[in-house]
Design a protein around this motif. Structure first.
Motif, PDB file in Angstrom:
ATOM      1  N   PHE A 686       1.292   9.715 -16.484  1.00  0.00           N
ATOM      2  CA  PHE A 686       1.028   9.959 -15.068  1.00  0.00           C
ATOM      3  C   PHE A 686      -0.084   9.040 -14.609  1.00  0.00           C
ATOM      4  N   ILE A 687      -0.109   8.774 -13.339  1.00  0.00           N
ATOM      5  CA  ILE A 687      -1.175   8.020 -12.694  1.00  0.00           C
ATOM      6  C   ILE A 687      -1.740   8.907 -11.601  1.00  0.00           C
ATOM      7  N   SER A 688      -3.007   9.212 -11.691  1.00  0.00           N
ATOM      8  CA  SER A 688      -3.623  10.104 -10.693  1.00  0.00           C
ATOM      9  C   SER A 688      -3.799   9.372  -9.371  1.00  0.00           C
ATOM     10  N   ALA A 689      -4.203  10.120  -8.347  1.00  0.00           N
ATOM     11  CA  ALA A 689      -4.325   9.557  -7.006  1.00  0.00           C
ATOM     12  C   ALA A 689      -5.517   8.629  -6.890  1.00  0.00           C
ATOM     13  N   GLY A 690      -6.545   8.870  -7.684  1.00  0.00           N
ATOM     14  CA  GLY A 690      -7.735   8.076  -7.572  1.00  0.00           C
ATOM     15  C   GLY A 690      -8.647   8.575  -6.470  1.00  0.00           C
ATOM     16  N   PRO A 691      -9.735   7.872  -6.260  1.00  0.00           N
ATOM     17  CA  PRO A 691     -10.640   8.312  -5.189  1.00  0.00           C
ATOM     18  C   PRO A 691      -9.930   8.320  -3.837  1.00  0.00           C
ATOM     19  N   THR A 692     -10.292   9.284  -3.019  1.00  0.00           N
ATOM     20  CA  THR A 692      -9.630   9.431  -1.719  1.00  0.00           C
ATOM     21  C   THR A 692     -10.037   8.295  -0.801  1.00  0.00           C
ATOM     22  N   PRO A 693      -9.032   7.481  -0.332  1.00  0.00           N
ATOM     23  CA  PRO A 693      -9.363   6.366   0.564  1.00  0.00           C
ATOM     24  C   PRO A 693      -9.416   6.858   2.016  1.00  0.00           C
ATOM     25  N   PRO A 694     -10.006   6.076   2.901  1.00  0.00           N
ATOM     26  CA  PRO A 694     -10.034   6.484   4.314  1.00  0.00           C
ATOM     27  C   PRO A 694      -8.716   6.261   5.022  1.00  0.00           C
ATOM     28  N   ASN A 695      -7.815   5.410   4.420  1.00  0.00           N
ATOM     29  CA  ASN A 695      -6.564   5.044   5.097  1.00  0.00           C
ATOM     30  C   ASN A 695      -5.392   5.129   4.139  1.00  0.00           C
ATOM     31  N   PRO A 696      -4.966   6.367   3.721  1.00  0.00           N
ATOM     32  CA  PRO A 696      -3.869   6.449   2.743  1.00  0.00           C
ATOM     33  C   PRO A 696      -2.568   5.882   3.279  1.00  0.00           C
ATOM     34  N   SER A 697      -2.269   6.076   4.537  1.00  0.00           N
ATOM     35  CA  SER A 697      -0.997   5.600   5.086  1.00  0.00           C
ATOM     36  C   SER A 697      -0.924   4.082   5.039  1.00  0.00           C
ATOM     37  N   GLU A 698      -2.020   3.376   5.360  1.00  0.00           N
ATOM     38  CA  GLU A 698      -2.016   1.929   5.324  1.00  0.00           C
ATOM     39  C   GLU A 698      -1.848   1.413   3.901  1.00  0.00           C
ATOM     40  N   LEU A 699      -2.402   2.123   2.943  1.00  0.00           N
ATOM     41  CA  LEU A 699      -2.236   1.702   1.552  1.00  0.00           C
ATOM     42  C   LEU A 699      -0.796   1.806   1.105  1.00  0.00           C
ATOM     43  N   ILE A 700      -0.102   2.879   1.561  1.00  0.00           N
ATOM     44  CA  ILE A 700       1.301   3.047   1.167  1.00  0.00           C
ATOM     45  C   ILE A 700       2.157   1.958   1.795  1.00  0.00           C
ATOM     46  N   LEU A 701       1.836   1.587   3.029  1.00  0.00           N
ATOM     47  CA  LEU A 701       2.593   0.525   3.702  1.00  0.00           C
ATOM     48  C   LEU A 701       2.258  -0.862   3.135  1.00  0.00           C
ATOM     49  N   ASN A 702       1.244  -0.936   2.307  1.00  0.00           N
ATOM     50  CA  ASN A 702       0.836  -2.215   1.707  1.00  0.00           C
ATOM     51  C   ASN A 702       1.924  -2.694   0.748  1.00  0.00           C
ATOM     52  N   PRO A 703       2.247  -3.965   0.778  1.00  0.00           N
ATOM     53  CA  PRO A 703       3.255  -4.489  -0.157  1.00  0.00           C
ATOM     54  C   PRO A 703       2.896  -4.262  -1.602  1.00  0.00           C
ATOM     55  N   LYS A 704       1.621  -4.049  -1.894  1.00  0.00           N
ATOM     56  CA  LYS A 704       1.206  -3.770  -3.262  1.00  0.00           C
ATOM     57  C   LYS A 704       1.881  -2.501  -3.812  1.00  0.00           C
ATOM     58  N   PHE A 705       2.194  -1.584  -2.882  1.00  0.00           N
ATOM     59  CA  PHE A 705       2.845  -0.344  -3.352  1.00  0.00           C
ATOM     60  C   PHE A 705       4.246  -0.621  -3.853  1.00  0.00           C
ATOM     61  N   ASP A 706       4.993  -1.486  -3.137  1.00  0.00           N
ATOM     62  CA  ASP A 706       6.333  -1.857  -3.598  1.00  0.00           C
ATOM     63  C   ASP A 706       6.246  -2.593  -4.929  1.00  0.00           C
ATOM     64  N   GLU A 707       5.235  -3.434  -5.086  1.00  0.00           N
ATOM     65  CA  GLU A 707       5.060  -4.137  -6.339  1.00  0.00           C
ATOM     66  C   GLU A 707       4.741  -3.167  -7.461  1.00  0.00           C
ATOM     67  N   LEU A 708       3.971  -2.112  -7.105  1.00  0.00           N
ATOM     68  CA  LEU A 708       3.656  -1.082  -8.098  1.00  0.00           C
ATOM     69  C   LEU A 708       4.925  -0.389  -8.580  1.00  0.00           C
ATOM     70  N   LEU A 709       5.804  -0.042  -7.677  1.00  0.00           N
ATOM     71  CA  LEU A 709       7.055   0.638  -8.046  1.00  0.00           C
ATOM     72  C   LEU A 709       7.941  -0.296  -8.861  1.00  0.00           C
ATOM     73  N   ALA A 710       7.979  -1.554  -8.451  1.00  0.00           N
ATOM     74  CA  ALA A 710       8.833  -2.512  -9.182  1.00  0.00           C
ATOM     75  C   ALA A 710       8.331  -2.707 -10.604  1.00  0.00           C
ATOM     76  N   GLU A 711       7.043  -2.770 -10.787  1.00  0.00           N
ATOM     77  CA  GLU A 711       6.513  -2.957 -12.135  1.00  0.00           C
ATOM     78  C   GLU A 711       6.738  -1.717 -12.995  1.00  0.00           C
ATOM     79  N   LEU A 712       6.575  -0.538 -12.418  1.00  0.00           N
ATOM     80  CA  LEU A 712       6.810   0.704 -13.169  1.00  0.00           C
ATOM     81  C   LEU A 712       8.268   0.842 -13.548  1.00  0.00           C
ATOM     82  N   HIS A 713       9.165   0.330 -12.709  1.00  0.00           N
ATOM     83  CA  HIS A 713      10.601   0.366 -13.015  1.00  0.00           C
ATOM     84  C   HIS A 713      10.921  -0.376 -14.308  1.00  0.00           C
ATOM     85  N   GLN A 714      10.119  -1.341 -14.643  1.00  0.00           N
ATOM     86  CA  GLN A 714      10.396  -2.118 -15.830  1.00  0.00           C
ATOM     87  C   GLN A 714      10.085  -1.321 -17.101  1.00  0.00           C
TER      88      GLN A 714
END
Length: 815
Positions: A686-714
């Motif tokens: 599991f990967i925990s949420a980490g420290p609470t950011p001020p802008n969770p929605s913007e982080l999810i919309l960040n392309p880094k999130f798609d890259e995170l999912l793609a890497e975990l898929h491997q």
């Protein structure tokens, strides 16, 4: 062109889903029989409690309510009047009236003060004696151990409670309230008491005075006339049972059955006495009336007799009409005789003319006697002889003239004889004429006298009739009054009451109120009604999802599975439990969900599964952790991502840290390898949420999130994402769009039914065609057909031991 057609097709599918969802929502607004039965099943202990309270209330009402008894009698009353008995009614008969007209008067008589006064004189109702019991007091009607005689000077002592306590058979304590102050004293039995405005004397009754009387609390009340009349009016009922049969029912209600019976019987008695008194009074009045009228008509009759006697003396007759008939007969007889005389007078005239004629020159064959018919009616023998002689002489002269001439002596002699005979007849005729004339004149005078007498008779007849009418009327009435007086005196000798007691009053054995069966029925019905009301209230207030049927009715999303309630231990935070209790029902239910997920995502080996709910507390994290554990136990590599960065819980479920996680990965502070945490299951990370950011929605919309999912898929077969509640923030919706299978958690007994409309809205607006629901924390009654022990045999699962005992089971049902 193909893209346009695909867009139109998607729009049609979305509209179809919207229509289906609206139909589901409309369907969900109707009556849910399953939910209603479930609410009713949960309310059974309360219904039983309410029924018990209703029956207890009925018992308390019966315990603290004095029973009321009713005694009744039925009377048959004959409708007769003295005028009708005497035949003096209009037209000689009793006036026709509607049935029961006189009975209404009898009803008013029975309920009148006249009967009440006689009743109070016959029964001692002015003083009521009571003994106080544990709960209620009882009236000691005819069984009081003491009696009081009184004389009240001050009306304030009426309707006042006088307490009596016996300290010994010869002494008692009397107390009463004077305003708000108690007045009391100890007195001797039989001692005259002179209180202010009240003279009182109390004596004991040997039959009912015993040792128990020394320990009892007694009191008595002296009723005034108004209160007693009100008591009688309130409890006495007189009703006409059958107007045609003239029957009346007399009923009386009281707390004491013997008192009610005595009052009804006494009312019958005093009513009989009153009717007899009235009948005797009416009879005396009738006899007096008959005597007075007889004397009056006797005087009038004597006066009429004197007038008739004076009339008879003056007119020398007792019957003018008979005299008129006699006079008229005399006139007719006289007229007949007069006509005979006139006829004779005419006959004499005819005879005179014939005698004077010369018969020799006439028809030779006829004679005087033959020429006058009715000659015999003259009743004169000499005249008849002379006429016969004249006839002979005429015959002889005719014979001689045939042989001789006129100048011969023989003819002359015969003519001389004929003339002499004619002279004799002429003289006899004159005598007869004079005699007849005298007779006729005499009869004319008599006729005039009779006609004059007849002319005066009508006036006398009228006068006599005028005198005769009152005489006959007075005579007839006087005789009738004498006969009626005699008949009435004979009938008075056998005078009886004009009513019969068809059904005398009996001692009532059962009270008329309260009716025990009815009171208990009311209590039972009240408990049932309150129980049904409780069910209705709980049903209408039931705004949470409790079973799978509600979930299926109100959403268009497919039901993936049901997770039963986990009560093995009380958890403060969500934990992984499937590895500790692999044979439990909750483990098997999640295995069933894992199997259903394989059917949904069978075309793809690697899947992204998002788990969300409407609000916090619906078990989203618990389902995510344990679903990941079950999938990992099937030899698939699973990673759980905690994207609820505002309120992270996944690390708490595994006992890990939250110093780094998704938020630090997306801001490139840490790598994925640095944030991955391992669990007791080798294939589960599991990967925990980490420290609470001020802008969770913007982080999810960040392309880094798609890259995170793609890497975990491997590295992982299944990526489970614990998303924030979609009813509070939009982060969950953004993550659900990236998931292959979005799961929506509904907690039984916690999630509102209104939340289900949010599911339909999500599906309709975001085209979540694969959105599935999971019913979490469902009770055994909410499984609605789902069974997790099918085919494995009883005792396969390690279930908690069911509570033993009625109280424990009721406590569990109520909770």
């Amino acid at each position: 062109m193909a893209a346009k057609e695909e867009t139109e097709l998607e729009e049609l599918i979305r509209n179809a889903n919207g229509i289906e969802t609206e139909d589901k929502e409309d369907e969900g607004d109707g009556l849910d029989i399953t939910t209603l039965l479930q609410v009713a099943r949960k309310s059974l202990p309360w219904i039983a409690l309410l029924i018990a309270l209703g029956l207890t209330s009925s018992w308390l009402f019966l315990r603290y309510t004095k029973p009321v008894y009713q005694s009744s009698s039925v009377l048959k009353i004959d409708e007769k009047t003295e005028a009708g008995l005497l035949g003096l009614g209009a037209g000689g008969s009793v006036e026709k009236r509607r049935p029961g007209a006189n009975l209404e008067g009898e009803v008013e008589l029975i309920k009148s003060n006249l009967i009440y006064r006689r009743l109070k004189d016959s029964l001692a109702l002015d003083v009521n004696y009571y003994v106080e019991g544990t709960v209620l007091e009882s009236e000691l009607y005819t069984r009081s151990p003491f009696q009081v005689t009184y004389k009240i000077k001050n009306p304030a002592f009426y309707n006042r409670k006088f307490n009596v306590n016996f300290s010994s058979p010869t002494q008692f304590r009397l107390s009463y309230l004077e305003g708000e102050q108690e007045v009391s004293g100890v007195y001797s039995v039989g001692q005259p008491l002179n209180l202010a405005g009240l003279d009182l004397r109390l004596t004991t009754h040997g039959t009912y005075f015993d040792a128990n009387a020394l320990d009892a609390q007694f009191y008595f009340v002296i009723l005034d006339e108004g209160t007693l009349n009100t008591y009688l009016n309130t409890n006495l009922s007189v009703q006409i049972v059958n107007p045609d049969a003239n029957t009346v029912q007399i009923s009386f209600k009281d707390f004491n059955p013997a008192k009610a019976q005595d009052i009804v019987n006494k009312i019958d008695t005093v009513y009989l006495q009153e009717k007899l008194a009235q009948k005797k009074k009416a009879s005396d009045q009738s006899l007096q009336f008959l005597s007075e009228q007889a004397d009056a008509f006797n005087n009038k009759l004597q006066l009429a007799e004197d007038n008739l006697q004076s009339f008879a003396r003056e007119n020398r007759t007792y019957d003018v009409r008979a005299d008129a008939a006699t006079v008229n007969g005399k006139i007719l007889a006289q007229e007949e005789k007069r006509q005979n005389l006139l006829q004779k007078q005419g006959l004499l005239a005819d005879l005179s003319s014939l005698v004077e004629q010369d018969q020799l020159t006439a028809n030779e064959d006829s004679t005087v006697a033959q020429s006058i018919p009715g000659l015999a009616e003259l009743e004169d023998g000499r005249l008849t002889q002379e006429i016969e002689a004249l006839n002979d002489q005429q015959w002889d002269l005719r014979r001689v003239l045939r042989s001789y001439k006129e100048t011969t002596e023989a003819v002359k002699q015969r003519r001389v004889q004929l003339d002499f005979t004619r002279s004799t007849i002429r003289r006899l005729l004159e005598q007869n004429k004079l005699l007849l004339q005298e007779q006729i004149e005499k009869m004319n005078r008599q006729r005039d006298e009779l006609n004059a007498k007849l002319d005066g008779l009508p006036q006398k007849a009228t006068q006599q009739a005028r005198l005769q009418r009152p005489f006959e009327l007075y005579e007839k009435t006087y005789v009738n009054l004498i006969n009626k007086d005699l008949e009435f005196r004979l009938g008075q000798a056998g005078t009886t009451a004009d009513f019969q007691i068809l059904s005398p009053a009996s001692l009532p054995s059962e009270p008329i109120s309260p009716v025990r069966a009815m009171i208990y029925a009311i209590g039972l019905a009240g408990g049932i009604v309150l129980g049904l009301g409780l069910i209705a209230i709980r049903y209408f207030l039931h705004d949470t999802v409790t079973n799978t049927r509600e979930l299926e009715r109100m959403t268009s999303a497919s039901l993936l599975g049901v997770i039963p309630t986990y009560d093995k231990e009380k958890m403060m935070v969500s934990k992984l439990v499937v590895n500790k209790n692999p044979k439990s029902a909750i483990s098997e239910s999640i295995r069933s969900i894992r199997t259903n997920l394989d059917f949904i995502g069978s075309s793809r080996k690697k899947r992204i599964i998002s788990v969300t709910s409407t609000v916090s507390g619906e078990g989203k994290t618990f389902v995510t952790v344990n679903l990941g554990g079950i999938i990992a136990l099937s030899e698939q590599r699973v990673v759980i991502l905690d994207l609820d960065m505002r309120k992270p819980k996944v690390n708490l479920a595994f006992g890990g840290e939250n110093a780094r996680g998704i938020s630090t990965i997306l801001i490139e502070k840490h790598t994925i390898e640095e944030c991955i945490q391992h669990t007791d299951i080798p294939t589960l990370d599991f990967i925990s949420a980490g420290p609470t950011p001020p802008n969770p929605s913007e982080l999810i919309l960040n392309p880094k999130f798609d890259e995170l999912l793609a890497e975990l898929h491997q590295h992982y077969d299944v990526i489970l994402i614990d998303t924030p509640p979609v009813g509070l923030v939009t982060d969950g919706i953004l993550i659900m769009r990236k998931a292959d299978i979005p799961l929506y958690i509904v907690r039984a007994g916690y999630s509102k039914k209104a939340f289900l409309k949010n599911i339909n809205k999500l599906m309709r607006t975001n085209n979540f065609t694969r959105l599935s629901t999971i019913l979490n924390d469902a009770s055994a009654t909410g499984l609605s057909g789902y069974s997790y022990g099918y085919g494995y045999g009883q005792g396969y699962y390690d279930e908690p031991t069911p509570p033993k005992g009625v109280i424990s089971r009721l406590r569990q049902r109520i909770s």
